[in-house]
Design an enzyme around this catalytic site. Structure first.
Site, PDB file in Angstrom:
ATOM      1  N   ARG A  45     -99.922  13.364  -5.300  1.00  0.00           N
ATOM      2  CA  ARG A  45    -101.234  12.982  -4.778  1.00  0.00           C
ATOM      3  C   ARG A  45    -101.969  12.047  -5.731  1.00  0.00           C
ATOM      4  NH1 ARG A  45    -104.709  15.375  -0.958  1.00  0.00           N
ATOM      5  NH2 ARG A  45    -106.936  15.041  -1.336  1.00  0.00           N
TER       6      ARG A  45
ATOM      7  N   HIS B  52     -78.731  21.195 -23.202  1.00  0.00           N
ATOM      8  CA  HIS B  52     -79.101  20.181 -24.196  1.00  0.00           C
ATOM      9  C   HIS B  52     -79.081  18.833 -23.475  1.00  0.00           C
ATOM     10  CE1 HIS B  52     -79.227  17.726 -27.774  1.00  0.00           C
ATOM     11  NE2 HIS B  52     -79.264  18.794 -28.565  1.00  0.00           N
TER      12      HIS B  52
ATOM     13  N   THR C  95    -134.688   9.537 -18.608  1.00  0.00           N
ATOM     14  CA  THR C  95    -134.263  10.310 -19.768  1.00  0.00           C
ATOM     15  C   THR C  95    -134.520  11.775 -19.452  1.00  0.00           C
ATOM     16  OG1 THR C  95    -136.435  10.081 -20.834  1.00  0.00           O
ATOM     17  CG2 THR C  95    -134.759   8.446 -21.396  1.00  0.00           C
ATOM     18  N   HIS C  96    -133.566  12.625 -19.799  1.00  0.00           N
ATOM     19  CA  HIS C  96    -133.616  14.048 -19.448  1.00  0.00           C
ATOM     20  C   HIS C  96    -133.652  14.252 -17.933  1.00  0.00           C
ATOM     21  CE1 HIS C  96    -134.449  14.979 -23.682  1.00  0.00           C
ATOM     22  NE2 HIS C  96    -135.279  13.952 -23.640  1.00  0.00           N
TER      23      HIS C  96
ATOM     24  N   SER D  40    -115.869  19.610   6.622  1.00  0.00           N
ATOM     25  CA  SER D  40    -115.230  20.246   7.776  1.00  0.00           C
ATOM     26  C   SER D  40    -116.262  20.920   8.677  1.00  0.00           C
ATOM     27  CB  SER D  40    -114.190  21.270   7.303  1.00  0.00           C
ATOM     28  OG  SER D  40    -114.822  22.295   6.541  1.00  0.00           O
TER      29      SER D  40
ATOM     30  N   LYS E 259    -122.198  14.712   6.536  1.00  0.00           N
ATOM     31  CA  LYS E 259    -122.064  14.601   5.086  1.00  0.00           C
ATOM     32  C   LYS E 259    -121.278  13.362   4.646  1.00  0.00           C
ATOM     33  CE  LYS E 259    -123.161  17.189   2.354  1.00  0.00           C
ATOM     34  NZ  LYS E 259    -122.503  18.437   1.900  1.00  0.00           N
TER      35      LYS E 259
ATOM     36  N   GLU F 131    -116.105  12.832  -7.919  1.00  0.00           N
ATOM     37  CA  GLU F 131    -115.833  14.205  -8.359  1.00  0.00           C
ATOM     38  C   GLU F 131    -114.377  14.360  -8.778  1.00  0.00           C
ATOM     39  OE1 GLU F 131    -119.270  16.334  -5.598  1.00  0.00           O
ATOM     40  OE2 GLU F 131    -117.191  16.304  -4.917  1.00  0.00           O
TER      41      GLU F 131
ATOM     42  N   VAL G 263     -94.362  20.498 -24.793  1.00  0.00           N
ATOM     43  CA  VAL G 263     -95.749  20.073 -24.591  1.00  0.00           C
ATOM     44  C   VAL G 263     -95.785  18.632 -24.112  1.00  0.00           C
ATOM     45  CG1 VAL G 263     -97.986  19.737 -25.713  1.00  0.00           C
ATOM     46  CG2 VAL G 263     -96.545  21.668 -26.376  1.00  0.00           C
TER      47      VAL G 263
ATOM     48  N   VAL H 119     -95.090  17.493 -20.573  1.00  0.00           N
ATOM     49  CA  VAL H 119     -96.175  17.701 -19.608  1.00  0.00           C
ATOM     50  C   VAL H 119     -97.333  16.744 -19.867  1.00  0.00           C
ATOM     51  CG1 VAL H 119     -97.879  19.335 -18.729  1.00  0.00           C
ATOM     52  CG2 VAL H 119     -95.562  20.127 -19.287  1.00  0.00           C
TER      53      VAL H 119
END
Length: 438
Positions: free
Chosen positions: A4, A71, A143-144, A266, A271, A278, A311, A314
């Site tokens: 995907r 191996h 700001t903030h 859905s 929307k 995201e 490691v 991956v």
């Protein structure tokens, strides 16, 4: 990485087939070097070059042998040696597995970085285009999360452009750091091969020799690769989070593209969710988290162990593929970004002109008031405007005798000119874009 999130070109770079091809490239480069040193006859080298190959059938054979050998390098060597016959005995002569794996991995990582750098260059083009497109699109700076002072939407893109120039440099630096190989044998002492073999092999592969390798190329190099990817991903997330905020219904100053036929929910047909941004945020988290085990891989036992191997199988492909994917997602989002300048203006008006408070403060101080005196006067009127319906900040000031004893209406009119906030935009653009800016 799951299909995907895998784009074809980067997926091919990190495919099993390409891995074995790079292993074969290293083995053939070693054979060529042995030939130059008089160890492999010309006819044997010719046969090795002509007959060895990596295709789907070869990959299947390697995996079949790996089930027996447990191996993968020995399975690979046996599979390609079978293609040659008797002269196959010259393949992998004097080498240890890490000579092949680590040198080939450098080739794959370099290939991967070349693609990622191209992605960043494409993103820089889009960022620059939008920086100039929205150079004079006035909006509220926050700001903030709270209204601060006006700026322009183009400044956001100029800021991101400058940041991605740094990200490009980080990726280029990582490319330089990982472009090394080692052909030095067990524990890196050249016990079964001469150093000249390494020089000739790496010259053929356009890699630099690792000055001292023990049995592996040191994993601080790979950690630098991973941290460069992680920082770049974090910058992409910063852009995505900004768009997600600007797309909120009560803000709605910008919105990621929503294609014809796309559905947002859905349950709620109305929307338009920022799902692409995201997704960028989510995969940035994965890439960033993968940088930690890369740093833990730096610490290996003595001259070599393989705790890093599982490691890297991956984190290196997954992170490279994911970064390529979210770079392209970001490019697509920004190319077709929906912008609402009229909402930017409406949102500015919600502050009732309070963002001019800093300029009123400065003007009163310049009239001779202490900073504390001026601050109290400005704050008093700001709070009055904020708490009184339909009362703008400027009107509150005009109604305050103390303010008007220091400032005329004409002076207030000049202070309340939004262009006063934007007078140095050209200066900033010149610093970011240099001679390209006019």
């Amino acid at each position: 990485m799951i299909k995907r999130y895998t784009l074809p070109e980067m997926g091919n770079i990190w495919s099993e087939k390409n891995k074995f091809q790079k292993w074969l490239d290293v083995e053939i480069a070693v054979c060529k070097a042995w030939n130059k040193l008089g160890k492999i006859p010309d006819e044997a080298l010719k046969e090795i070059i002509e007959k060895t190959h990596i295709d789907d059938e070869t990959v299947e054979r390697i995996n079949e042998l790996d089930k027996v050998y447990n191996h993968d390098v020995l399975a690979f060597v046996s599979a390609v040696a079978e293609q040659v016959g008797e002269n196959g005995r010259y393949i992998h002569l004097g080498l240890t597995s890490s000579d092949v794996i680590d040198t080939a991995l450098a080739l794959i990582m370099r290939e991967s970085l070349d693609l990622l750098i191209k992605d960043v260059e494409k993103l820089l083009e889009v960022l620059k285009e939008n920086a100039f497109k929205y150079k004079n699109t006035v909006m509220m700076g926050r700001t903030h999360g709270v209204h601060a002072e006006p700026m322009t939407f183009g400044l956001k893109f100029a800021l991101w452009y400058e940041e991605f120039k740094r990200n490009k440099k980080r990726l280029e630096n990582a490319r330089e750091v990982i472009s090394v190989g080692t052909i030095s044998g067990a524990v890196g002492t050249y016990s079964n091969i001469p150093p000249e073999l390494e020089e000739l092999t790496l010259k053929e592969l356009n890699l630099k020799p690792e000055p001292v390798a023990n049995q592996v190329i040191q994993r601080d190099r790979h950690a630098e690769y991973m941290t460069a990817l992680a920082i770049t991903a974090s910058s992409l997330e910063k852009i995505a989070v900004e768009i997600r905020h600007l797309q909120r219904t009560e803000v709605l100053e910008a919105q990621e593209p929503f294609k014809k036929g796309q559905r947002g929910s859905s349950a709620m047909p109305h929307k338009k969710n920022p799902i692409t941004c995201e997704r960028i945020t989510g995969l940035a988290r994965v890439i960033r988290s993968n940088s930690l085990p890369a740093m833990e891989d730096i610490t290996l036992w003595h001259e070599r162990d393989i705790s890093h191997s599982s490691v890297e199988r991956v984190i290196l492909p997954d992170s490279s593929i994911a970064l390529d994917y979210i770079l392209n997602l970001t490019i697509n989002v920004l190319k077709d970004l929906v912008v609402y300048p009229e909402n930017m203006k409406k949102n500015m008006d919600k502050s009732k002109g309070l963002y001019f408070s800093s300029k009123v403060l400065v003007a009163l101080v310049e009239k001779g008031l202490s900073r504390d005196q001026a601050y109290d006067i400005v704050q008093r009127n700001a709070m009055k405007a904020w708490d009184t319906e339909n009362l703008m900040f400027k009107e509150a000031l005009l109604q305050d005798p103390e303010v008007m004893s220091y400032l005329s209406k004409e002076e207030l009119d000049k202070i309340f000119d939004v262009n006063e906030f934007l007078k140095n935009i050209d200066y900033i653009y010149n610093r970011v874009f240099g001679r390209e800016y006019s």
